[in-house]
Design a protein around this motif. Sequence first.
Motif, PDB file in Angstrom:
ATOM      1  N   ARG A  93      49.208  48.013  42.659  1.00  0.00           N
ATOM      2  CA  ARG A  93      49.787  46.705  42.316  1.00  0.00           C
ATOM      3  C   ARG A  93      49.629  45.729  43.471  1.00  0.00           C
ATOM      4  NH1 ARG A  93      50.104  42.449  41.134  1.00  0.00           N
ATOM      5  NH2 ARG A  93      51.854  41.224  40.318  1.00  0.00           N
ATOM      6  N   LEU A  94      49.808  46.197  44.696  1.00  0.00           N
ATOM      7  CA  LEU A  94      49.654  45.338  45.862  1.00  0.00           C
ATOM      8  C   LEU A  94      48.207  44.863  45.996  1.00  0.00           C
ATOM      9  CD1 LEU A  94      50.798  44.073  48.438  1.00  0.00           C
ATOM     10  CD2 LEU A  94      50.304  46.231  49.621  1.00  0.00           C
ATOM     11  N   ILE A  95      47.267  45.794  45.840  1.00  0.00           N
ATOM     12  CA  ILE A  95      45.845  45.425  45.923  1.00  0.00           C
ATOM     13  C   ILE A  95      45.494  44.468  44.798  1.00  0.00           C
ATOM     14  CG2 ILE A  95      43.484  46.299  45.837  1.00  0.00           C
ATOM     15  CD1 ILE A  95      44.521  48.915  47.029  1.00  0.00           C
ATOM     16  N   ASP A  96      46.032  44.750  43.606  1.00  0.00           N
ATOM     17  CA  ASP A  96      45.785  43.900  42.445  1.00  0.00           C
ATOM     18  C   ASP A  96      46.293  42.483  42.686  1.00  0.00           C
ATOM     19  OD1 ASP A  96      44.987  43.923  39.481  1.00  0.00           O
ATOM     20  OD2 ASP A  96      47.015  43.117  39.373  1.00  0.00           O
ATOM     21  N   PHE A  97      47.396  42.379  43.415  1.00  0.00           N
ATOM     22  CA  PHE A  97      47.999  41.075  43.705  1.00  0.00           C
ATOM     23  C   PHE A  97      47.180  40.302  44.737  1.00  0.00           C
ATOM     24  CE2 PHE A  97      50.909  38.483  46.317  1.00  0.00           C
ATOM     25  CZ  PHE A  97      51.405  37.632  45.342  1.00  0.00           C
ATOM     26  N   ILE A  98      46.568  41.013  45.679  1.00  0.00           N
ATOM     27  CA  ILE A  98      45.862  40.364  46.782  1.00  0.00           C
ATOM     28  C   ILE A  98      44.386  40.140  46.482  1.00  0.00           C
ATOM     29  CG2 ILE A  98      45.138  40.632  49.182  1.00  0.00           C
ATOM     30  CD1 ILE A  98      47.733  42.181  49.671  1.00  0.00           C
ATOM     31  N   LEU A  99      43.699  41.153  45.963  1.00  0.00           N
ATOM     32  CA  LEU A  99      42.246  41.093  45.809  1.00  0.00           C
ATOM     33  C   LEU A  99      41.842  40.159  44.669  1.00  0.00           C
ATOM     34  CD1 LEU A  99      39.516  42.345  46.785  1.00  0.00           C
ATOM     35  CD2 LEU A  99      39.758  43.953  44.867  1.00  0.00           C
ATOM     36  N   PRO A 100      41.028  39.152  44.922  1.00  0.00           N
ATOM     37  CA  PRO A 100      40.562  38.278  43.829  1.00  0.00           C
ATOM     38  C   PRO A 100      39.705  39.077  42.845  1.00  0.00           C
ATOM     39  CG  PRO A 100      40.177  37.272  45.980  1.00  0.00           C
ATOM     40  CD  PRO A 100      40.533  38.703  46.231  1.00  0.00           C
ATOM     41  N   HIS A 101      40.005  38.977  41.548  1.00  0.00           N
ATOM     42  CA  HIS A 101      39.225  39.690  40.545  1.00  0.00           C
ATOM     43  C   HIS A 101      39.474  39.064  39.182  1.00  0.00           C
ATOM     44  CE1 HIS A 101      43.194  41.614  40.487  1.00  0.00           C
ATOM     45  NE2 HIS A 101      42.938  41.985  39.236  1.00  0.00           N
ATOM     46  N   LEU A 102      38.616  39.437  38.234  1.00  0.00           N
ATOM     47  CA  LEU A 102      38.698  38.879  36.878  1.00  0.00           C
ATOM     48  C   LEU A 102      38.449  39.990  35.890  1.00  0.00           C
ATOM     49  CD1 LEU A 102      38.903  36.261  35.121  1.00  0.00           C
ATOM     50  CD2 LEU A 102      36.397  36.180  35.218  1.00  0.00           C
ATOM     51  N   HIS A 103      39.353  40.155  34.931  1.00  0.00           N
ATOM     52  CA  HIS A 103      39.201  41.213  33.937  1.00  0.00           C
ATOM     53  C   HIS A 103      38.160  40.825  32.893  1.00  0.00           C
ATOM     54  CE1 HIS A 103      42.408  43.379  35.764  1.00  0.00           C
ATOM     55  NE2 HIS A 103      43.337  42.493  35.452  1.00  0.00           N
ATOM     56  N   MET A 104      37.587  41.837  32.282  1.00  0.00           N
ATOM     57  CA  MET A 104      36.533  41.661  31.304  1.00  0.00           C
ATOM     58  C   MET A 104      36.946  40.702  30.193  1.00  0.00           C
ATOM     59  SD  MET A 104      34.720  44.655  29.047  1.00  0.00           S
ATOM     60  CE  MET A 104      36.289  45.042  28.272  1.00  0.00           C
ATOM     61  N   GLU A 105      36.043  39.793  29.845  1.00  0.00           N
ATOM     62  CA  GLU A 105      36.208  38.821  28.769  1.00  0.00           C
ATOM     63  C   GLU A 105      37.231  37.726  29.067  1.00  0.00           C
ATOM     64  OE1 GLU A 105      34.047  38.984  26.564  1.00  0.00           O
ATOM     65  OE2 GLU A 105      33.367  41.052  26.628  1.00  0.00           O
ATOM     66  N   ALA A 106      37.907  37.793  30.213  1.00  0.00           N
ATOM     67  CA  ALA A 106      38.916  36.776  30.532  1.00  0.00           C
ATOM     68  C   ALA A 106      38.237  35.515  31.074  1.00  0.00           C
ATOM     69  CB  ALA A 106      39.911  37.311  31.546  1.00  0.00           C
ATOM     70  N   PRO A 107      38.795  34.334  30.789  1.00  0.00           N
ATOM     71  CA  PRO A 107      38.238  33.092  31.357  1.00  0.00           C
ATOM     72  C   PRO A 107      38.558  33.001  32.837  1.00  0.00           C
ATOM     73  CG  PRO A 107      40.252  32.634  30.135  1.00  0.00           C
ATOM     74  CD  PRO A 107      39.942  34.084  29.886  1.00  0.00           C
ATOM     75  N   MET A 108      37.818  32.159  33.542  1.00  0.00           N
ATOM     76  CA  MET A 108      38.020  32.014  34.978  1.00  0.00           C
ATOM     77  C   MET A 108      39.434  31.553  35.320  1.00  0.00           C
ATOM     78  SD  MET A 108      35.508  32.897  36.931  1.00  0.00           S
ATOM     79  CE  MET A 108      35.707  31.949  38.439  1.00  0.00           C
ATOM     80  N   SER A 109      40.066  30.852  34.392  1.00  0.00           N
ATOM     81  CA  SER A 109      41.423  30.376  34.647  1.00  0.00           C
ATOM     82  C   SER A 109      42.424  31.518  34.774  1.00  0.00           C
ATOM     83  CB  SER A 109      41.868  29.423  33.531  1.00  0.00           C
ATOM     84  OG  SER A 109      41.852  30.093  32.269  1.00  0.00           O
ATOM     85  N   GLN A 110      42.036  32.714  34.310  1.00  0.00           N
ATOM     86  CA  GLN A 110      42.929  33.869  34.364  1.00  0.00           C
ATOM     87  C   GLN A 110      42.566  34.832  35.498  1.00  0.00           C
ATOM     88  OE1 GLN A 110      43.278  35.762  30.521  1.00  0.00           O
ATOM     89  NE2 GLN A 110      43.782  33.851  29.481  1.00  0.00           N
ATOM     90  N   ALA A 111      41.777  34.368  36.449  1.00  0.00           N
ATOM     91  CA  ALA A 111      41.446  35.199  37.607  1.00  0.00           C
ATOM     92  C   ALA A 111      42.735  35.557  38.350  1.00  0.00           C
ATOM     93  CB  ALA A 111      40.481  34.470  38.528  1.00  0.00           C
ATOM     94  N   GLU A 112      42.803  36.786  38.845  1.00  0.00           N
ATOM     95  CA  GLU A 112      43.993  37.273  39.533  1.00  0.00           C
ATOM     96  C   GLU A 112      43.719  37.431  41.019  1.00  0.00           C
ATOM     97  OE1 GLU A 112      45.604  40.743  37.654  1.00  0.00           O
ATOM     98  OE2 GLU A 112      45.245  39.982  35.635  1.00  0.00           O
ATOM     99  N   GLY A 113      44.771  37.667  41.779  1.00  0.00           N
ATOM    100  CA  GLY A 113      44.645  37.809  43.219  1.00  0.00           C
ATOM    101  C   GLY A 113      44.717  36.457  43.915  1.00  0.00           C
TER     102      GLY A 113
END
Length: 270
Positions: A93-113
Amino acid sequence: MLTFISQFHPVLQALLATLFTWGVTALGAATVFTTRNISRKVLDGLLGFAGGVMIAASFFSLLLPAIELSQGMAVPLWLPAVAGFLLGAATMRLIDFILPHLHMEAPMSQAEGLATTWERAVLLILAITLHNFPEGLAVGVAFGGAAAGIEATTVAGAVALAVGIGLQNFPEGIAVAMPLRREGMSQSRSFWYGQLSAIVEPIAGMLGAAAVLVMRPILPYALAFAAGAMIFVVVEEVIPSSQCEGHQDISTMGAISGFAVMMLLDVALG
């Protein structure tokens, strides 16, 4: 096969096993050379299968041995498995919060991290790379435990885990490469990025095996840590991705099939 693998140092065993799982990812990514698209129903079924494999592997190959190894320790029987499991999930969860990434089929506006200007392809690769780390770690820890001569962990069980992880890596390779191909990227670049997402598995595998060999008492915690990290990935990404297009029944049957296959591999080989 088991005799062949057993003759090597456990860190090398982990490397060979995770090179196999990496290779299956590359095989999945190679589908871009045969088609520009794949049926979403098929992909959702495969992703469901991957989720089922990971859930079964987390219990049969990681948590159950962790509980067995906790017997006779100077702590409550439940503590290593629970503490390791929660720490693994919290770390992801910590890595998910920090590392910039984008889940499959998601728009760029939903990029996480953390906010970044990285392009979509890089963010997609980082998302799958993030998810592949606990898989490589799990395989490495399993081989390290087998080398320690502990009854609850065997080379056969570690091989079964590697085979299961390899099977579920096939749709992950597709899941990275195919969206890139649909967006107009060349076949060779789509394949390259697809297989690149699993390069972290051999690294994590060797680290996991080496850590267990150096610090044998941490094995129950390490097994549970890998399980917690894998379950986080399944719940946070794999299962939701397999059901976001309305093919819940196909995804669910895929998950049931994946769980059954991994259970069969663990019981038959482990």
